[in-house]
Design a protein around this motif. Structure first.
Motif, PDB file in Angstrom:
ATOM      1  N   VAL A 165     -25.043 -84.745 -48.932  1.00  0.00           N
ATOM      2  CA  VAL A 165     -25.291 -83.493 -49.994  1.00  0.00           C
ATOM      3  C   VAL A 165     -26.091 -82.169 -48.765  1.00  0.00           C
ATOM      4  CG1 VAL A 165     -27.242 -82.776 -51.208  1.00  0.00           C
ATOM      5  CG2 VAL A 165     -26.375 -85.153 -50.836  1.00  0.00           C
ATOM      6  N   GLU A 166     -27.189 -82.959 -47.549  1.00  0.00           N
ATOM      7  CA  GLU A 166     -26.735 -81.549 -46.766  1.00  0.00           C
ATOM      8  C   GLU A 166     -25.687 -81.192 -45.906  1.00  0.00           C
ATOM      9  OE1 GLU A 166     -30.658 -81.580 -45.511  1.00  0.00           O
ATOM     10  OE2 GLU A 166     -31.906 -83.108 -47.209  1.00  0.00           O
ATOM     11  N   ARG A 209     -19.195 -85.936 -55.866  1.00  0.00           N
ATOM     12  CA  ARG A 209     -20.053 -84.487 -55.691  1.00  0.00           C
ATOM     13  C   ARG A 209     -18.574 -83.804 -54.643  1.00  0.00           C
ATOM     14  NH1 ARG A 209     -25.062 -82.930 -57.236  1.00  0.00           N
ATOM     15  NH2 ARG A 209     -24.474 -80.769 -57.548  1.00  0.00           N
ATOM     16  N   ARG A 210     -18.668 -84.820 -53.953  1.00  0.00           N
ATOM     17  CA  ARG A 210     -18.280 -83.868 -52.566  1.00  0.00           C
ATOM     18  C   ARG A 210     -16.987 -83.797 -52.473  1.00  0.00           C
ATOM     19  NH1 ARG A 210     -20.566 -80.425 -50.415  1.00  0.00           N
ATOM     20  NH2 ARG A 210     -22.768 -81.343 -49.367  1.00  0.00           N
ATOM     21  N   GLU A 245     -23.994 -76.131 -57.096  1.00  0.00           N
ATOM     22  CA  GLU A 245     -25.067 -75.994 -57.871  1.00  0.00           C
ATOM     23  C   GLU A 245     -26.098 -75.398 -57.797  1.00  0.00           C
ATOM     24  OE1 GLU A 245     -28.503 -79.630 -59.329  1.00  0.00           O
ATOM     25  OE2 GLU A 245     -27.011 -80.070 -58.075  1.00  0.00           O
ATOM     26  N   THR A 246     -26.448 -75.400 -56.172  1.00  0.00           N
ATOM     27  CA  THR A 246     -27.628 -74.387 -55.555  1.00  0.00           C
ATOM     28  C   THR A 246     -27.696 -73.104 -56.285  1.00  0.00           C
ATOM     29  OG1 THR A 246     -27.750 -76.119 -54.395  1.00  0.00           O
ATOM     30  CG2 THR A 246     -29.104 -73.969 -53.760  1.00  0.00           C
ATOM     31  N   THR A 266     -20.109 -78.815 -56.910  1.00  0.00           N
ATOM     32  CA  THR A 266     -21.015 -79.872 -55.308  1.00  0.00           C
ATOM     33  C   THR A 266     -22.066 -78.881 -55.484  1.00  0.00           C
ATOM     34  OG1 THR A 266     -20.159 -77.594 -54.947  1.00  0.00           O
ATOM     35  CG2 THR A 266     -18.280 -79.162 -54.477  1.00  0.00           C
ATOM     36  N   PRO A 267     -23.131 -79.791 -54.196  1.00  0.00           N
ATOM     37  CA  PRO A 267     -24.393 -79.622 -54.568  1.00  0.00           C
ATOM     38  C   PRO A 267     -24.155 -77.856 -54.164  1.00  0.00           C
ATOM     39  CG  PRO A 267     -23.747 -81.332 -52.743  1.00  0.00           C
ATOM     40  CD  PRO A 267     -22.421 -80.337 -53.600  1.00  0.00           C
ATOM     41  N   GLU A 268     -23.604 -77.318 -52.848  1.00  0.00           N
ATOM     42  CA  GLU A 268     -23.229 -75.633 -52.675  1.00  0.00           C
ATOM     43  C   GLU A 268     -23.818 -74.916 -53.895  1.00  0.00           C
ATOM     44  OE1 GLU A 268     -22.877 -78.290 -49.286  1.00  0.00           O
ATOM     45  OE2 GLU A 268     -21.547 -78.211 -50.752  1.00  0.00           O
ATOM     46  N   SER A 281     -22.714 -89.230 -54.912  1.00  0.00           N
ATOM     47  CA  SER A 281     -22.995 -87.884 -53.910  1.00  0.00           C
ATOM     48  C   SER A 281     -21.273 -87.611 -53.376  1.00  0.00           C
ATOM     49  CB  SER A 281     -23.870 -88.438 -52.262  1.00  0.00           C
ATOM     50  OG  SER A 281     -24.809 -88.188 -53.584  1.00  0.00           O
TER      51      SER A 281
END
Length: 457
Positions: free
Chosen positions: A92-93, A130-131, A266-267, A262-264, A127
Motif C-alpha cells: 500500500v505505502e 490494486r497495484r 484513492e487518497t 490505486t491507493p494513491e 492490495s
C-alpha cells in the motif's frame, strides 16, 4: 541477487516510517538472522522486531530467502498475521519505491503466505491487485499482471479452500483489465497475459459460478465488454438465458470498486472531494490529470473512477452543504476529458447511470444516483447540451440496455427519480419536466416513463 537496499532512495522525500522501522530492525538484528538460530524464545517485542528484520532481509536478498522463511516459521505464534500486515503495508505505502528485484521477492513471499494460509491473506492479495494500473502497458505493470493471474491459477485449490472471496476480487479485476487489454495490440507479453486472464475468468464461471455471481450486477456490466471474445460468448448466453434479473437486483459491494483504483489515486480523490473548495480546485485537477491520466489509453481508468465516486465516496451532510467541490462537478470534468473518445465516454456514462437502471430504494443508496441528477440539474443554466446528452443517454439505456428486462429497468429509473425528489436532492422533478432548456421530446419521454411507473405500482 546481491544484497542491497530494496527501496529506491529519494533525497527529497521524508522517509516512510514503515520503511524506516524495517531497515532499523534489520540493521540491529542482522547477526541473529544467520544460522544457527538461538533456541531461546524471544519476548513479544523482540519477536516483532525479528519479523520486521526478516521481511527486510528477504526483500534484499533472494539467496537467503528460504533460510529466512524457515526462521519465520519457528517464530510465528499469530498465524503470520503481523508478517502479512507488514507485507500489506509495503504494497500500500511503498510498492512504487521497491526496486524490481524486491518486487520479485514480494511476490515470492505472497506465495509463501498462501501456502501457510496466513491470517490477512485476502488483504494482501487485494492490495496487490490494486497495484495493477489501468491503461499502463509498461513492462513492470504487465509483469505484475502476469504474475498475479498466474498466482491465482497456480494456487487455485489453496485459495478456494482458505480465501474463496478473494477469487471474486480477482475475477472482477481481470474481467475489467481484460476489456482494456483486448483493445491493445502489438505488445507480445500482453498477449500471453490476455490468454491467462481469459483462462482464469472462464475457470471461475465454469467451476465457481456461485462465487462469480457474488460480484452482483456489475458482473453483467463487465461481461458486456467481453462478448466479442469467443470464450465469453457462451458464458454470456448462459447468463442471459438464466434469470439475469436476479443478478441485476444484487447490488455490487463497494469493495469491488476499490480494486481498480490505486491507493494513491484513492487518497487524492478523497482529498479532492473532502477538502478542496470550488474556486481553488483547478490546480488540484491539473495535478491529478498529470499524475494519473496523461498517456495513451490512460483515460479508461475514468470508468473505474466514476464508479468509485458514485458508489464509495459518500460525503457527509456537512461536506455537501459546504463549498467543497461536489462529486457531480468532478464527474462533469472527467466526462469532458473523455469526450473525444466516444467508446470510453459511453462506458463512463454507463458507469455513472448503472445503478439507476436497477434502483430499488430498499437496498440501493440515493448517494449512488445523486451525482448524475445534480450534474444534469446544475448544467442546465450554462451547459444545457450536457443535460441533454446525459438525459438522452439515460432514456436510451431504458429502451435498449436489456429489452427482456425493460419493465424492470423502467421501474428502476423511475424509482430513482422519485426517490431523488422524495429525499429532496432536487426540489421537484418539474425542474426537468417543465424546463424550456430541455428538448421537448426528452421531456415527453421522461414524463411517460414516470407516469408508466406510477401505473405499474
Amino acid at each position: 541477487m546481491e544484497k542491497g537496499n530494496p527501496f529506491v532512495a529519494s533525497l527529497h522525500e521524508v522517509e516512510n516510517q514503515l520503511e524506516l522501522s524495517l531497515r532499523q530492525a534489520f540493521e540491529s538484528l542482522e547477526p541473529k538472522l544467520q544460522p544457527p538460530f538461538s533456541l531461546d524464545i524471544p519476548d513479544p517485542q523482540e519477536s516483532l522486531e525479528l519479523t520486521r528484520a526478516i521481511v527486510y532481509a528477504v526483500l534484499c536478498d533472494s539467496g537467503s530467502s528460504k533460510t529466512h522463511i524457515k526462521h519465520l516459521h519457528a517464530l510465528v505464534t499469530d498465524g503470520y498475521a503481523f508478517f502479512t500486515s507488514l507485507l500489506v503495508g509495503i504494497v500500500v505505502e511503498l510498492y512504487g519505491k521497491l526496486v524490481d528485484s524486491a518486487k520479485v521477492q514480494l511476490l515470492w513471499l505472497t506465495k509463501e503466505m498462501i501456502d501457510v494460509s496466513s491470517v490477512g491473506l485476502e488483504d494482501l492479495l487485494v492490495s496487490l491487485l490494486r497495484r495493477i494500473g489501468s491503461g499502463d502497458y509498461g513492462e513492470q505493470n504487465v509483469w505484475l499482471c502476469s504474475e498475479l493471474v498466474s498466482l491465482f491459477l497456480d494456487k487455485w485449490d489453496c485459495l478456494l479452500e482458505d480465501a474463496p472471496l478473494v477469487l471474486t476480487s480477482a475475477l472482477y479485476s481481470f474481467l475489467r483489465l481484460l476489456a482494456d487489454h483486448c483493445r491493445v495490440t502489438g505488445i507480445p507479453k500482453l498477449e500471453n497475459v490476455k490468454r491467462l486472464e481469459i483462462k482464469f475468468c472462464v475457470k471461475m464461471f465454469r467451476e465457481q459460478l456461485h462465487l462469480s455471481l457474488k460480484i452482483g450486477r456489475d458482473l453483467v456490466r463487465l461481461l458486456q465488454d467481453l462478448v466479442h471474445i469467443s470464450e465469453f460468448k457462451e458464458i454470456w448466453n448462459d447468463l442471459v438465458c438464466s434469470d439475469v434479473s436476479k443478478i441485476y437486483q444484487s447490488k455490487t459491494s463497494s469493495r469491488y470498486f476499490l480494486l481498480r483504483i490505486t491507493p494513491e489515486m484513492e487518497t487524492q480523490l478523497r482529498f479532492l472531494l473532502g477538502n478542496v473548495k470550488l474556486g481553488s480546485h483547478k490546480r488540484h485537477q491539473v495535478w491529478f490529470l498529470k499524475k494519473f491520466l496523461l498517456g495513451p489509453e490512460k483515460e479508461t481508468v475514468l470508468i473505474d473512477i466514476v464508479r468509485f465516486i458514485c458508489c464509495v465516496v459518500h460525503p457527509t451532510n456537512e461536506i455537501i452543504r459546504s463549498e467543497i467541490m461536489p462529486r457531480w462537478a468532478v464527474i462533469g470534468w472527467f466526462l469532458d476529458l473523455c469526450k473525444q473518445n466516444h467508446h470510453v465516454e459511453g462506458r463512463v456514462k454507463l458507469a455513472l447511470f448503472y445503478d439507476w437502471l436497477f434502483f430499488d430504494e430498499r437496498i440501493d443508496s440515493i448517494m449512488n444516483v445523486e451525482p448524475a441528477v445534480l450534474l444534469m440539474l446544475w448544467s442546465i443554466p450554462q451547459y444545457p447540451h450536457i443535460t441533454h446528452s446525459l438525459l438522452e443517454f439515460l432514456l436510451h439505456l431504458v429502451d435498449t440496455y436489456d429489452i427482456a428486462c425493460r419493465d424492470m429497468i423502467m421501474r428502476g429509473v423511475a424509482s430513482a427519480f422519485r426517490e431523488i425528489e422524495r429525499k429532496g436532492v432536487v426540489q421537484s422533478l418539474d425542474m426537468f419536466l417543465s424546463n424550456p432548456e430541455i428538448a421537448t421530446d426528452l421531456k415527453k419521454k421522461l414524463a411517460n416513463l414516470l407516469s408508466c411507473h406510477q401505473d405499474i405500482n
